[in-house]
Write an enzyme that holds these catalytic residues in place. Structure first.
Site, PDB file in Angstrom:
ATOM      1  CG  ASP A  34       2.003   9.646  23.024  1.00  0.00           C
ATOM      2  OD1 ASP A  34       2.219  10.494  23.912  1.00  0.00           O
ATOM      3  OD2 ASP A  34       2.244   8.428  23.155  1.00  0.00           O
TER       4      ASP A  34
ATOM      5  CE1 TYR B  55      -0.320   5.440  14.272  1.00  0.00           C
ATOM      6  CE2 TYR B  55       0.158   7.472  13.089  1.00  0.00           C
ATOM      7  CZ  TYR B  55       0.322   6.667  14.204  1.00  0.00           C
ATOM      8  OH  TYR B  55       1.113   7.084  15.240  1.00  0.00           O
ATOM      9  CB  SER B  56      -7.447   6.050  11.675  1.00  0.00           C
ATOM     10  OG  SER B  56      -8.609   6.267  12.438  1.00  0.00           O
ATOM     11  CG  LEU B  57      -8.275  -0.673  12.084  1.00  0.00           C
ATOM     12  CD1 LEU B  57      -9.710  -0.588  12.579  1.00  0.00           C
ATOM     13  CD2 LEU B  57      -8.169  -1.633  10.907  1.00  0.00           C
ATOM     14  CB  SER B  58      -3.091   0.703  14.308  1.00  0.00           C
ATOM     15  OG  SER B  58      -2.562   2.009  14.190  1.00  0.00           O
TER      16      SER B  58
ATOM     17  CG  ASP C  94      -2.057  -0.989   1.111  1.00  0.00           C
ATOM     18  OD1 ASP C  94      -2.199  -1.596   0.031  1.00  0.00           O
ATOM     19  OD2 ASP C  94      -2.802  -1.155   2.094  1.00  0.00           O
ATOM     20  N   GLY C  95       2.035   1.188   0.660  1.00  0.00           N
ATOM     21  CA  GLY C  95       2.925   2.341   0.686  1.00  0.00           C
ATOM     22  C   GLY C  95       3.399   2.751  -0.691  1.00  0.00           C
TER      23      GLY C  95
ATOM     24  CB  THR D  12      -8.470  -0.161   6.630  1.00  0.00           C
ATOM     25  OG1 THR D  12      -8.058   0.404   5.372  1.00  0.00           O
ATOM     26  CG2 THR D  12      -9.951  -0.442   6.596  1.00  0.00           C
TER      27      THR D  12
END
Length: 287
Positions: free
Chosen positions: A172, A185-188, A69-70, A183
């Site tokens: 943080d 960074y927000s999901l994590s 994905d990156g 799905t």
């Protein structure tokens, strides 16, 4: 139809996938162009290459990315607000955006030549910063993150929504995510999954000191302004896979971009099926 081939990571598995793709295209006498940095690492460089958005758009009708994905996130600057869709071939680990495998690649390319595919249009974010008032807005597909730059004390983030104070976050960091990035960074960090095309953004705090502060879903037509306080005077702003350090006297504005990105999908592609497969939903003995 002419294809563009892009990869920002020249690993063995990516180079092998590029070699297989080139063999398929050569066997079909299909023209293609290769990202210049990638082309220079190939054992047999291709005769046509591109290094800019203008060159790609003038040469190709579809951009094929090889990686995870990156890789798509790094390729958006080549195709944003153009008619060139992106086809992501996944050689990475998870792959929400790059759902196609190497084994499936030849079959889909045949379907593309027969014009059997679907196009998904995904929203982008525009980000402007007060320390760069004359610069064009930067764009991101997944999210904009504000983060403390090291293991120092938490930072204070003041958030304004359409000119009205929303909240002051002691945390943080803070994530402003698109539906596409829900799905990621927000999901994590405990954010919700939001369906693509739903017209929403998600504001997700990272390790907030106030336990009653939770992720918030807002209309993607809203404008968000953030300004900061830190003990170290510096913090980090990240747009997808790129980041930079800024002073805490900088403020940023985030809004939905007028630009979009197009993703090319198989006719059989299902976002819900992708969720089930990637997140292992339904792996229960009762099912």
């Amino acid at each position: 139809m002419t294809f563009g081939i892009y990869s920002n990571s020249q690993t063995d598995v990516n180079l092998q996938a590029v070699a297989e793709l080139r063999s398929f295209l050569d066997a079909k006498n299909i023209t293609y162009t290769v990202f210049e940095d990638l082309n220079q690492t190939l054992s047999s460089p291709h005769s046509i290459s591109f290094s800019s958005k203008d060159e790609l758009i003038s040469q190709a009708g579809v951009l094929i990315t090889i990686g995870g994905d990156g890789t798509i996130l790094s390729a958006i600057h080549f195709v944003a607000n153009s008619e060139v869709p992106v086809l992501g071939v996944n050689t990475g680990r998870l792959g929400f955006l790059t759902s196609l495998t190497i084994a499936e690649m030849p079959g889909l390319l045949d379907e593309i030549l027969q014009k059997k595919f679907n196009i998904e249009e995904r929203a982008l974010l525009d980000v402007t910063a007060s320390d760069r008032p004359d610069k064009e807005p930067e764009i991101s597909l997944n999210e904009v993150s504000v983060l403390k730059k090291d293991s120092s004390s938490m930072i204070t983030i003041h958030a304004e929504l359409d000119g009205e104070l929303l909240n002051t976050y002691w945390a943080d960091g803070l994530i402003i995510s698109t539906a596409t990035g829900s799905t990621a960074y927000s999901l994590s960090c405990g954010g919700p999954i939001v369906m693509p095309g739903s017209g929403n953004l998600i504001i997700t705090p990272i390790a907030p000191h106030n336990l009653n502060v939770r992720p918030l879903v807002i209309d993607d037509e809203s404008e968000i302004r953030l300004w900061f306080e830190t003990r170290s005077s510096d913090l980090m702003i990240a747009l997808d896979s790129s980041s930079r350090i800024v002073h805490d006297n900088v403020s940023i504005r985030i809004r939905k971009s007028k630009s979009t990105i197009k993703l090319l999908r198989q006719e059989s592609y299902s976002y819900l099926e992708t969720l089930r497969n990637k997140l292992n939903w339904g792996l229960d003995q009762r099912n």
